[in-house]
Design a protein around this motif. Structure first.
Motif, PDB file in Angstrom:
ATOM      1  N   ARG A  35       1.010  -1.492   0.108  1.00  0.00           N
ATOM      2  CA  ARG A  35       0.031  -0.162  -0.086  1.00  0.00           C
ATOM      3  C   ARG A  35       1.028   1.165  -0.074  1.00  0.00           C
ATOM      4  O   ARG A  35       0.701   2.317  -0.829  1.00  0.00           O
ATOM      5  CB  ARG A  35      -0.802  -0.022   1.518  1.00  0.00           C
ATOM      6  CG  ARG A  35      -2.098  -0.880   1.191  1.00  0.00           C
ATOM      7  CD  ARG A  35      -3.112  -0.728   2.198  1.00  0.00           C
ATOM      8  NE  ARG A  35      -4.132  -1.633   2.158  1.00  0.00           N
ATOM      9  CZ  ARG A  35      -4.169  -2.745   3.316  1.00  0.00           C
ATOM     10  NH1 ARG A  35      -3.189  -3.002   4.118  1.00  0.00           N
ATOM     11  NH2 ARG A  35      -4.965  -3.682   2.963  1.00  0.00           N
ATOM     12  N   ALA A  36       1.909   1.389   0.505  1.00  0.00           N
ATOM     13  CA  ALA A  36       2.979   2.484   0.817  1.00  0.00           C
ATOM     14  C   ALA A  36       3.323   2.677  -0.664  1.00  0.00           C
ATOM     15  O   ALA A  36       3.706   3.892  -0.814  1.00  0.00           O
ATOM     16  CB  ALA A  36       3.886   2.273   1.713  1.00  0.00           C
ATOM     17  N   LEU A  37       3.871   1.591  -1.417  1.00  0.00           N
ATOM     18  CA  LEU A  37       4.233   1.790  -2.780  1.00  0.00           C
ATOM     19  C   LEU A  37       3.174   1.798  -3.762  1.00  0.00           C
ATOM     20  O   LEU A  37       3.474   1.707  -5.099  1.00  0.00           O
ATOM     21  CB  LEU A  37       5.140   0.751  -2.945  1.00  0.00           C
ATOM     22  CG  LEU A  37       6.496   0.388  -2.077  1.00  0.00           C
ATOM     23  CD1 LEU A  37       7.253  -0.767  -2.183  1.00  0.00           C
ATOM     24  CD2 LEU A  37       7.488   1.718  -2.031  1.00  0.00           C
ATOM     25  N   ARG A  38       2.028   1.929  -3.418  1.00  0.00           N
ATOM     26  CA  ARG A  38       0.847   2.196  -4.248  1.00  0.00           C
ATOM     27  C   ARG A  38       0.876   0.503  -5.306  1.00  0.00           C
ATOM     28  O   ARG A  38       0.617   0.993  -6.408  1.00  0.00           O
ATOM     29  CB  ARG A  38       0.876   3.307  -5.028  1.00  0.00           C
ATOM     30  CG  ARG A  38       0.814   4.485  -4.162  1.00  0.00           C
ATOM     31  CD  ARG A  38       0.702   5.870  -5.059  1.00  0.00           C
ATOM     32  NE  ARG A  38       0.423   6.905  -4.225  1.00  0.00           N
ATOM     33  CZ  ARG A  38       0.247   8.077  -4.427  1.00  0.00           C
ATOM     34  NH1 ARG A  38       0.335   8.359  -5.968  1.00  0.00           N
ATOM     35  NH2 ARG A  38       0.273   9.207  -3.678  1.00  0.00           N
ATOM     36  N   GLN A  39       0.949  -0.271  -4.773  1.00  0.00           N
ATOM     37  CA  GLN A  39       0.914  -1.670  -5.550  1.00  0.00           C
ATOM     38  C   GLN A  39      -0.222  -2.525  -4.881  1.00  0.00           C
ATOM     39  O   GLN A  39      -0.546  -2.412  -3.703  1.00  0.00           O
ATOM     40  CB  GLN A  39       2.175  -2.452  -5.323  1.00  0.00           C
ATOM     41  CG  GLN A  39       3.552  -1.878  -6.079  1.00  0.00           C
ATOM     42  CD  GLN A  39       3.516  -1.887  -7.486  1.00  0.00           C
ATOM     43  OE1 GLN A  39       2.615  -2.897  -8.169  1.00  0.00           O
ATOM     44  NE2 GLN A  39       4.261  -1.204  -8.260  1.00  0.00           N
ATOM     45  N   PRO A  40      -0.657  -3.614  -5.696  1.00  0.00           N
ATOM     46  CA  PRO A  40      -1.797  -4.348  -5.190  1.00  0.00           C
ATOM     47  C   PRO A  40      -1.224  -5.210  -4.139  1.00  0.00           C
ATOM     48  O   PRO A  40      -0.069  -5.538  -3.885  1.00  0.00           O
ATOM     49  CB  PRO A  40      -1.945  -5.196  -6.338  1.00  0.00           C
ATOM     50  CG  PRO A  40      -1.501  -4.668  -7.723  1.00  0.00           C
ATOM     51  CD  PRO A  40      -0.168  -3.573  -7.124  1.00  0.00           C
ATOM     52  N   VAL A  41      -2.022  -5.182  -3.016  1.00  0.00           N
ATOM     53  CA  VAL A  41      -1.611  -6.018  -1.840  1.00  0.00           C
ATOM     54  C   VAL A  41      -1.230  -7.370  -2.058  1.00  0.00           C
ATOM     55  O   VAL A  41      -0.324  -7.585  -1.418  1.00  0.00           O
ATOM     56  CB  VAL A  41      -2.648  -5.970  -0.492  1.00  0.00           C
ATOM     57  CG1 VAL A  41      -3.153  -4.629  -0.269  1.00  0.00           C
ATOM     58  CG2 VAL A  41      -3.952  -6.676  -1.422  1.00  0.00           C
ATOM     59  N   VAL A  42      -1.551  -8.220  -2.985  1.00  0.00           N
ATOM     60  CA  VAL A  42      -1.179  -9.395  -3.072  1.00  0.00           C
ATOM     61  C   VAL A  42       0.398  -9.380  -3.536  1.00  0.00           C
ATOM     62  O   VAL A  42       0.964 -10.371  -3.380  1.00  0.00           O
ATOM     63  CB  VAL A  42      -1.902 -10.101  -4.160  1.00  0.00           C
ATOM     64  CG1 VAL A  42      -1.934  -9.322  -5.582  1.00  0.00           C
ATOM     65  CG2 VAL A  42      -1.762 -11.615  -4.375  1.00  0.00           C
ATOM     66  N   ILE A  43       0.731  -8.224  -4.237  1.00  0.00           N
ATOM     67  CA  ILE A  43       2.195  -8.120  -4.569  1.00  0.00           C
ATOM     68  C   ILE A  43       2.906  -8.210  -3.205  1.00  0.00           C
ATOM     69  O   ILE A  43       4.009  -8.966  -3.338  1.00  0.00           O
ATOM     70  CB  ILE A  43       2.486  -7.072  -5.517  1.00  0.00           C
ATOM     71  CG1 ILE A  43       1.742  -7.067  -6.758  1.00  0.00           C
ATOM     72  CG2 ILE A  43       3.924  -6.723  -5.850  1.00  0.00           C
ATOM     73  CD1 ILE A  43       2.200  -8.415  -7.758  1.00  0.00           C
ATOM     74  N   GLY A  44       2.431  -7.429  -2.397  1.00  0.00           N
ATOM     75  CA  GLY A  44       3.444  -7.323  -1.090  1.00  0.00           C
ATOM     76  C   GLY A  44       3.408  -8.804  -0.369  1.00  0.00           C
ATOM     77  O   GLY A  44       4.457  -9.173   0.019  1.00  0.00           O
TER      78      GLY A  44
END
Length: 438
Positions: A35-44
């Protein structure tokens, strides 16, 4: 059977429960970072889960990982991970049903562009492995199964991740979003069929292939029987009255079918997909809430799958995987999906701006790619080094989706802004001219 005996060992089960809690906390950290990097949460979740095992080994040594996750505990965690994956795939396969694809309204040309060129790119990657004589990447699988498995791995698009990206960006009802999602549904449905064929070809001998065909036929018959039963008035009424009980029963059926397919020599992933395809969709069918409940339960347990994959694949494949193979997988993956989808969208009558967005969206692979790779690994068709190269490709292309969409949006807004500035300048100049006249 060894895993079942471990389940009766109280200390082992307690250790596994603690490990699962830690894994869920690691997944939470991954979601926050995404979320901090503005990516889909599944990527994290995927990245942090995959790297957690190798990180422990790099910092504290293999012995520390063996203490944290001894073999018996890792077997229990692996069993939970497989169960979570099966439950999650029920919802994914349900979305890939024919009725869903028809509602999405995918373009035939976009489907062709997003499917055929990536398959060709996969064959090129497999050919590169064969030409370079990289035995660690080639493995010992039969050539037809190897070629088809690599081709399918390059063609997969992650429908759940794409849907999440579209929702986060407010693109669900856009022309590009609907076109890409509709095409992805059809492409992945075809991909699962080709994946099943690759697993069957992986048996190598005519007897093995015949056994796989029989197992697949039995699975399809069970799925058709389940579909017929779920369409009855009694089943629909029971689902409407008892949605939670129905969700538990659907999950249990999916696990039983997955175990049966595994015992028959097929991947349990195929059993879950067959159950998902069998659940009716469309108007008058009350199964959506029950399927969503099953899929959410699987998504909660999915981080265990990432951790187990990282331990079993990444820890032993870093030194055996060449950078040339990783770069080749990434370049061919982007060219096959991106260029193919763009040309297909243009041939289907989409504007250049829409076609560019479709190309970026279709290059999203994410979790679905990891599931396909896991099927290839468990079937002995893919090797660890090649799977690692494809994992890097899948994560990179998925992480690229958000930033590239942002760049495209800025590029579309810039000409409009420039025209506005020019128009204001022209008006201002006209006013000065009129002032001079007076």
């Amino acid at each position: 059977m060894e895993v079942l005996r471990n389940l009766g060992d109280a200390p082992c089960v307690g250790h596994a429960l603690v490990a699962l809690v830690v894994i869920l906390l690691i997944a939470l950290v991954g979601r926050l970072l995404a979320r901090a990097l503005r990516q889909p949460v599944v990527i994290g979740e995927v990245v942090v889960g995959l790297l957690s095992g190798p990180a422990v080994i790099a910092l504290f040594g293999r012995g520390a990982l063996n203490v944290l996750l001894p073999g018996s505990v890792l077997d229990v965690v692996r069993l939970v991970a497989q169960a979570g994956l099966v439950l999650f795939l029920v919802g994914l396969a349900h979305k890939l049903g024919v009725e869903s694809a028809a509602r999405r309204g995918g373009s035939l040309w976009v489907v062709a562009g997003a499917l055929v060129p990536p398959l060709v790119a996969g064959l090129l990657l497999a050919g590169l492995v064969l030409l370079t004589g990289d035995d660690s990447a080639r493995g010992s699988a039969p050539l037809p199964a190897f070629l088809l498995m690599v081709a399918v791995s390059m063609a997969i698009t992650a429908v759940p991740v794409m849907a999440r990206i579209l929702a986060d960006r407010g693109m669900t009802r856009s022309r590009a979003g609907q076109t890409a999602l509709g095409a992805a549904v059809v492409v992945d449905a075809v991909g699962w069929l080709l994946l099943s064929l690759a697993v069957s070809l992986g048996k190598g001998s005519p007897e093995g292939m015949l056994h796989s065909v029989r197992a697949l036929g039995l699975g399809v018959l069970c799925a058709l029987g389940l579909r017929y039963g779920l369409r009855t008035r009694v089943a629909r009424s029971a689902c409407a009255r008892l949605p939670r009980t129905t969700a538990v029963l659907l999950g249990a059926v999916a696990l039983v079918v997955a175990i049966a397919m595994d015992r028959l020599g097929m991947t349990p992933i195929l059993g879950a997909a067959l159950v998902g395809f069998a659940i009716p969709a469309g108007e008058g069918m009350p199964w959506e809430d029950a399927v969503a409940t099953v899929s959410r339960a699987g998504a909660i347990l999915a981080p265990a799958f990432f951790v187990v994959t990282g331990i079993t694949v990444l820890t032993g494949s870093f030194t055996d995987t060449s950078w040339q193979l990783i770069v080749a997988a990434l370049v061919l993956g982007c060219l096959g999906k991106g260029l193919g989808s763009y040309l297909g969208a243009r041939r289907g009558g989409r504007t250049p701006a829409t076609a560019r967005k479709v190309a970026v969206l279709m290059n999203t692979r994410g979790l679905t790619e990891l599931v396909a790779l896991q099927a290839g690994l468990s079937a002995g068709i893919l090797t660890g080094p090649l799977a690692l190269a494809l994992i890097v490709m899948a994560l990179t292309t998925t992480a690229m989706t958000g930033p590239l969409l942002t760049l495209l949006a800025r590029g579309e807004h810039r000409p409009a802004g420039a025209r506005l500035v020019a128009a204001r300048g022209a008006v201002s100049g006209g006013r000065e001219f009129h002032r001079g006249e007076h």
